[in-house]
Scaffold this motif. Structure first.
Motif, short mmCIF file in Angstrom:
data_model
loop_
_atom_site.label_atom_id
_atom_site.label_comp_id
_atom_site.label_asym_id
_atom_site.label_seq_id
_atom_site.Cartn_x
_atom_site.Cartn_y
_atom_site.Cartn_z
N UNK A 1 0.84 -1.20 0.00
CA UNK A 1 0.00 0.00 0.00
C UNK A 1 0.87 1.25 0.00
N UNK A 2 0.54 2.21 -0.82
CA UNK A 2 1.25 3.48 -0.85
C UNK A 2 1.00 4.24 0.44
N UNK A 3 2.06 4.79 1.01
CA UNK A 3 1.94 5.56 2.25
C UNK A 3 1.38 6.94 1.96
N UNK A 4 0.69 7.49 2.95
CA UNK A 4 0.19 8.86 2.80
C UNK A 4 1.34 9.84 2.61
N UNK A 5 2.48 9.54 3.19
CA UNK A 5 3.63 10.43 3.06
C UNK A 5 4.09 10.59 1.62
N UNK A 6 3.87 9.55 0.80
CA UNK A 6 4.39 9.59 -0.57
C UNK A 6 3.31 9.63 -1.65
N UNK A 32 -15.41 4.58 1.81
CA UNK A 32 -14.35 5.55 2.09
C UNK A 32 -14.59 6.32 3.39
N UNK A 33 -13.49 6.73 3.99
CA UNK A 33 -13.50 7.60 5.15
C UNK A 33 -12.98 8.95 4.71
N UNK A 34 -13.82 9.97 4.76
CA UNK A 34 -13.44 11.32 4.34
C UNK A 34 -13.03 12.11 5.57
N UNK A 54 -5.26 3.99 9.45
CA UNK A 54 -6.68 4.00 9.07
C UNK A 54 -6.90 3.35 7.71
N UNK A 55 -5.93 3.50 6.81
CA UNK A 55 -6.08 3.02 5.44
C UNK A 55 -5.78 1.53 5.29
#
Length: 280
Positions: A1-6, A32-34, A54-55
């Motif tokens: 999974x792609x990190x939120x940081x990248x 989805x969680x907005x 969370x993801x």
């Protein structure tokens, strides 16, 4: 999974003519969680450690509302208009049923979204926030607004407003600052002074004492998780207890030795609690 940081930022054009900047991470097959951000916050003020946790089992969508960061337009000085603008974004990215997590000012917006468009929201998480009209919410105490409301907020000011004075909380705060500044490329535009002014106008308007406004929460039938730190001086924990007393279907979690940034200090525990609540 792609990190939120990248993960790379994207844009979506709303029916209101606004170009919204946003990031999505996680499993797009799940509901989805907005996320709805705090006072003066942009995409880079979300903690990557929290969003990655969370993801793990769902898609997480973070965005800049109108006029904030990389989104176009002018920030409205009204929580209600911010809610309408958020609904326009959710529609623009093709979502018709979502969970929402509102943090601080974003929690005000989350309540409004759920009242304006109840069929859009499945479940709601309210983090460090308060209901409209609650007594004592008409602006923040001097040292807090001096910290988060100064023209150029420093790391020390964020630590003062978001974490307690304990060694453990301050250490967690330092780690949080390291994570939110770790992204080297594709950072969001910093929020400007006009955003600060409009956001604080909206906060003060929301906090005008009016007991009759508290009754609005009785109309929110969705399951709600209310959370805060036990030492939050920006939005006191008593407002979390007040919210739970007014919401028909709510539970509460208060995290120890934590202030306004409890969800970053206790990011693993908070993510577990949120995911457990959303999956119930």
């Amino acid at each position: 999974m792609t990190s939120y940081e990248s993960v790379r930022s994207s844009t979506a054009l709303g029916a209101n003519g606004i170009s919204y900047r946003y990031r999505r991470v996680g499993n797009p097959a799940a509901r989805p969680l907005v996320l709805l951000q705090h006072f003066r916050g942009n995409l880079d003020n979300w903690d990557p450690a929290l969003l990655d946790a969370l993801a793990g089992s769902r898609e997480v969508v973070a965005f800049d509302n109108v006029g904030v960061g990389g989104s176009t337009g002018r920030v409205p000085p009204s929580v209600t208009q911010m809610a309408h603008d958020a609904i326009s974004f959710i529609t623009a990215v093709g979502l018709d049923r979502v969970d929402i997590l509102g943090y601080s000012l974003g929690g005000f917006v989350a309540q409004e979204i759920t009242l304006i468009r109840p069929d859009l929201v499945e479940r709601m998480v309210l983090a460090a926030t308060a209901p409209q009209g609650a007594p004592g919410m008409h602006g923040w105490v001097g040292d807090i607004i001096d910290a988060v409301g100064s023209e150029h907020t420093t790391g020390d000011q964020l630590l003062h407003a978001f974490f307690t004075d304990s060694a453990a909380s301050r250490a967690a705060g330092g780690e949080f600052l390291g994570r939110i500044f770790a992204r080297a490329e594709g950072r969001d535009e910093a929020t400007d002074w006009a955003t600060r002014q409009a956001h604080y106008d909206a906060v003060v308007q929301w906090g005008v004492p009016n007991h009759s406004m508290l009754e609005r929460l009785a109309a929110i039938s969705q399951p709600v998780l209310v959370a805060n730190g036990d030492s939050d001086r920006m939005i006191l924990p008593r407002y979390s207890h007040l919210s739970v007393s007014l919401l028909p279907n709510a539970t509460i979690k208060i995290y120890p030795d934590a202030a306004h940034g409890f969800l970053f200090q206790h990011h693993s525990a908070f993510a577990d609690d949120v995911c457990g609540f959303l999956d119930t």
